[in-house]
Design a protein around this motif. Structure first.
Motif, PDB file in Angstrom:
ATOM      1  N   ILE A 222       0.790  -1.304   0.013  1.00 59.54           N
ATOM      2  CA  ILE A 222      -0.176   0.007  -0.072  1.00 59.54           C
ATOM      3  C   ILE A 222       0.824   1.243   0.078  1.00 59.54           C
ATOM      4  O   ILE A 222       0.345   2.390   0.144  1.00 59.54           O
ATOM      5  CB  ILE A 222      -0.830   0.064   1.103  1.00 59.54           C
ATOM      6  CG1 ILE A 222      -0.442   0.071   2.589  1.00 59.54           C
ATOM      7  CG2 ILE A 222      -1.940  -1.205   1.215  1.00 59.54           C
ATOM      8  CD1 ILE A 222      -1.417   0.269   3.624  1.00 59.54           C
ATOM      9  N   GLY A 223       2.019   1.060  -0.089  1.00 56.90           N
ATOM     10  CA  GLY A 223       3.143   2.111  -0.299  1.00 56.90           C
ATOM     11  C   GLY A 223       3.364   2.995   1.091  1.00 56.90           C
ATOM     12  O   GLY A 223       3.712   4.309   0.942  1.00 56.90           O
ATOM     13  N   ILE A 224       3.293   2.345   2.039  1.00 59.18           N
ATOM     14  CA  ILE A 224       3.710   3.074   3.239  1.00 59.18           C
ATOM     15  C   ILE A 224       5.083   3.599   3.179  1.00 59.18           C
ATOM     16  O   ILE A 224       6.290   2.662   2.946  1.00 59.18           O
ATOM     17  CB  ILE A 224       3.678   2.115   4.599  1.00 59.18           C
ATOM     18  CG1 ILE A 224       2.294   1.697   4.603  1.00 59.18           C
ATOM     19  CG2 ILE A 224       4.203   2.739   5.973  1.00 59.18           C
ATOM     20  CD1 ILE A 224       1.101   2.769   5.067  1.00 59.18           C
ATOM     21  N   GLU A 225       5.541   4.839   3.367  1.00 55.77           N
ATOM     22  CA  GLU A 225       6.770   5.343   3.161  1.00 55.77           C
ATOM     23  C   GLU A 225       7.499   5.757   4.741  1.00 55.77           C
ATOM     24  O   GLU A 225       8.750   5.761   4.698  1.00 55.77           O
ATOM     25  CB  GLU A 225       6.838   6.728   2.592  1.00 55.77           C
ATOM     26  CG  GLU A 225       6.325   6.137   0.819  1.00 55.77           C
ATOM     27  CD  GLU A 225       6.473   7.602   0.311  1.00 55.77           C
ATOM     28  OE1 GLU A 225       7.023   8.792   0.731  1.00 55.77           O
ATOM     29  OE2 GLU A 225       5.965   7.544  -1.050  1.00 55.77           O
ATOM     30  N   LYS A 226       6.591   5.450   5.648  1.00 60.48           N
ATOM     31  CA  LYS A 226       7.277   5.716   6.958  1.00 60.48           C
ATOM     32  C   LYS A 226       7.910   4.671   7.432  1.00 60.48           C
ATOM     33  O   LYS A 226       7.813   3.288   7.063  1.00 60.48           O
ATOM     34  CB  LYS A 226       6.206   6.037   8.002  1.00 60.48           C
ATOM     35  CG  LYS A 226       5.514   7.515   7.707  1.00 60.48           C
ATOM     36  CD  LYS A 226       4.887   8.004   8.836  1.00 60.48           C
ATOM     37  CE  LYS A 226       4.121   9.404   8.589  1.00 60.48           C
ATOM     38  NZ  LYS A 226       3.543  10.010   9.452  1.00 60.48           N
ATOM     39  N   PRO A 227       9.069   4.688   8.304  1.00 58.66           N
ATOM     40  CA  PRO A 227       9.758   3.317   8.508  1.00 58.66           C
ATOM     41  C   PRO A 227       9.112   2.405   9.401  1.00 58.66           C
ATOM     42  O   PRO A 227       7.881   2.692  10.144  1.00 58.66           O
ATOM     43  CB  PRO A 227      10.910   4.023   9.848  1.00 58.66           C
ATOM     44  CG  PRO A 227      11.014   5.452   9.526  1.00 58.66           C
ATOM     45  CD  PRO A 227       9.681   5.900   8.817  1.00 58.66           C
ATOM     46  N   LEU A 228       9.609   1.114   9.111  1.00 60.99           N
ATOM     47  CA  LEU A 228       8.777  -0.161   9.865  1.00 60.99           C
ATOM     48  C   LEU A 228       9.575  -0.596  10.567  1.00 60.99           C
ATOM     49  O   LEU A 228      10.868  -0.815  10.319  1.00 60.99           O
ATOM     50  CB  LEU A 228       8.431  -1.014   8.611  1.00 60.99           C
ATOM     51  CG  LEU A 228       7.376  -0.716   7.600  1.00 60.99           C
ATOM     52  CD1 LEU A 228       7.212  -1.681   6.503  1.00 60.99           C
ATOM     53  CD2 LEU A 228       6.243  -0.115   8.113  1.00 60.99           C
TER      54      LEU A 228
END
Length: 172
Positions: free
Chosen positions: A150-156
């Motif tokens: 879904i294109g999460i750009e924040k760090p995981l």
């Protein structure tokens, strides 16, 4: 009022971030969890407090599994005595539950990642804890994959429980 007071105390002591644990069961049960989370995120943003939401957690103290019927009162001076995993261990181990978990991850992850107070997403706290061992790895890997889809750009992030036992399973 209590959350605002605690966040004010947090800022007064020089802290600037919090980690919040979410409940798959509360989300799936149709509760107002995300409404409450949105209110809390606003309180945090108003105080310049950054937030690290935790999507899943294997910890289980006191032998409880999650449910929506309430829990006994906590035992005084016993740290996390009523802590429950999210989701229930049986759900993590059930391959048929993956579509439900995927909906949760994508829906909640997308909502959280869009909020400016959220600086990263903790995908899984202590996978493998409470006797789960490597049973948590498929959900951990899938969670990272779903968030990337879904294109999460924040760090995981992930807070491993026993990396020396499970490191060879990780392909994050």
């Amino acid at each position: 009022a209590e959350a605002a007071r605690e966040l004010d105390l947090l800022r007064a002591t020089g802290l600037n971030s919090v980690r919040i644990f979410l409940s798959f069961e509360a989300w799936e049960g149709g509760s107002a969890m995300m409404t409450h989370v949105a209110e809390y995120l606003k309180l945090c943003a108003d105080r310049d407090v950054r937030v690290l939401p935790v999507l899943f957690d294997d910890c289980s103290h006191g032998g409880y599994q999650p449910h929506l019927d309430g829990y006994p009162d906590p035992e005084p001076r016993f740290h996390n005595g009523l802590w429950v995993p999210s989701p229930a261990h049986a759900v993590v181990r059930h391959p048929g539950a993956m579509p439900r978990l995927e909906r949760y991850v994508k829906t909640v992850g997308e909502t959280l990642a869009a909020h400016p107070a959220v600086f990263a997403l903790d995908t899984y706290n202590e996978p493998g804890n409470a006797g789960m061992g490597s049973d948590s790895i498929p959900l951990l890997v899938a969670t990272h994959d779903w968030l990337r889809e879904i294109g999460i750009e924040k760090p995981l992030t992930t807070a491993p429980y026993a990396p020396h036992d499970m490191a060879h399973h990780w392909r994050l």
